[in-house]
Design a protein around this motif. Structure first.
Motif, short mmCIF file in Angstrom:
data_model
loop_
_atom_site.label_atom_id
_atom_site.label_comp_id
_atom_site.label_asym_id
_atom_site.label_seq_id
_atom_site.Cartn_x
_atom_site.Cartn_y
_atom_site.Cartn_z
N THR A 15 0.81 -1.22 0.00
CA THR A 15 0.00 0.00 0.00
C THR A 15 0.85 1.27 0.00
O THR A 15 0.50 2.24 -0.67
CB THR A 15 -0.95 0.02 1.21
OG1 THR A 15 -0.20 -0.14 2.41
CG2 THR A 15 -1.99 -1.07 1.09
N VAL A 16 1.95 1.28 0.73
CA VAL A 16 2.78 2.48 0.84
C VAL A 16 3.62 2.72 -0.42
O VAL A 16 3.66 3.84 -0.93
CB VAL A 16 3.68 2.39 2.09
CG1 VAL A 16 4.70 3.52 2.12
CG2 VAL A 16 2.84 2.41 3.35
N THR A 19 1.72 4.12 -3.45
CA THR A 19 1.25 5.47 -3.17
C THR A 19 2.37 6.48 -3.40
O THR A 19 2.17 7.52 -4.06
CB THR A 19 0.73 5.58 -1.73
OG1 THR A 19 -0.28 4.60 -1.54
CG2 THR A 19 0.20 6.96 -1.44
N ILE A 20 3.54 6.19 -2.90
CA ILE A 20 4.69 7.08 -3.08
C ILE A 20 5.08 7.13 -4.56
O ILE A 20 5.34 8.21 -5.11
CB ILE A 20 5.87 6.62 -2.21
CG1 ILE A 20 5.53 6.80 -0.73
CG2 ILE A 20 7.14 7.38 -2.57
CD1 ILE A 20 6.52 6.16 0.22
N PHE A 22 3.21 6.50 -7.30
CA PHE A 22 2.22 7.21 -8.11
C PHE A 22 2.31 8.72 -7.89
O PHE A 22 2.16 9.50 -8.84
CB PHE A 22 0.80 6.72 -7.82
CG PHE A 22 0.44 5.50 -8.60
CD1 PHE A 22 0.49 5.49 -9.97
CD2 PHE A 22 0.02 4.36 -7.94
CE1 PHE A 22 0.15 4.38 -10.69
CE2 PHE A 22 -0.32 3.23 -8.65
CZ PHE A 22 -0.27 3.23 -10.04
N THR A 23 2.55 9.14 -6.67
CA THR A 23 2.69 10.57 -6.40
C THR A 23 3.88 11.14 -7.16
O THR A 23 3.77 12.20 -7.80
CB THR A 23 2.84 10.81 -4.89
OG1 THR A 23 1.73 10.23 -4.21
CG2 THR A 23 2.91 12.29 -4.58
N ALA A 66 -3.07 -3.53 -8.31
CA ALA A 66 -3.80 -3.13 -7.11
C ALA A 66 -5.02 -4.01 -6.89
O ALA A 66 -5.33 -4.38 -5.75
CB ALA A 66 -4.21 -1.66 -7.20
#
Length: 117
Positions: A15-16, A19-20, A22-23, A66
């Protein structure tokens, strides 16, 4: 127990990390679009925009992973226990390798012309 720690670690990594990533990709994408808009020659701008669209579409391909992760976590924590869900994990993960060349064939004319001949 060690099983709980391993499951928590795997879940947090799944999950982490995306997220990093994609940002960061969205920031790089915005900068790339800004530089494409500054191009003077329209032919260069057009080819770069096609590449940009291809990269944007490929950016969405990890979403299939995902979905696979969601099914894996549901099986891991005991929400769902079925062979179909377990097999769906592998199927969703292969969508990335199948989708990437298809995106290039669709968006980039040189590849599209090669595939048509």
């Amino acid at each position: 127990s060690s099983e709980n720690v391993a499951g928590r670690f795997a879940t947090s990594m799944f999950t982490v990390t995306p997220t990093i990533a994609f940002t960061a990709v969205f920031f790089v994408r915005r900068e790339l679009l800004r530089r494409i808009r500054k191009l003077v020659r329209s032919a260069d701008r057009r080819s770069q925009q096609l590449i940009f669209r291809s990269l944007t579409a490929q950016l969405l391909l990890p979403l299939s992973s995902a979905v696979a992760i969601a099914f894996w976590i549901a099986d891991l924590v005991g929400v769902v226990h079925s062979q179909a869900a377990q097999r769906l994990v592998l199927t969703c993960c292969t969508m990335f390798s199948i989708g990437s060349p298809l995106v290039n064939l669709y968006y980039l004319p040189p590849y599209r012309r090669f595939a048509e001949t």
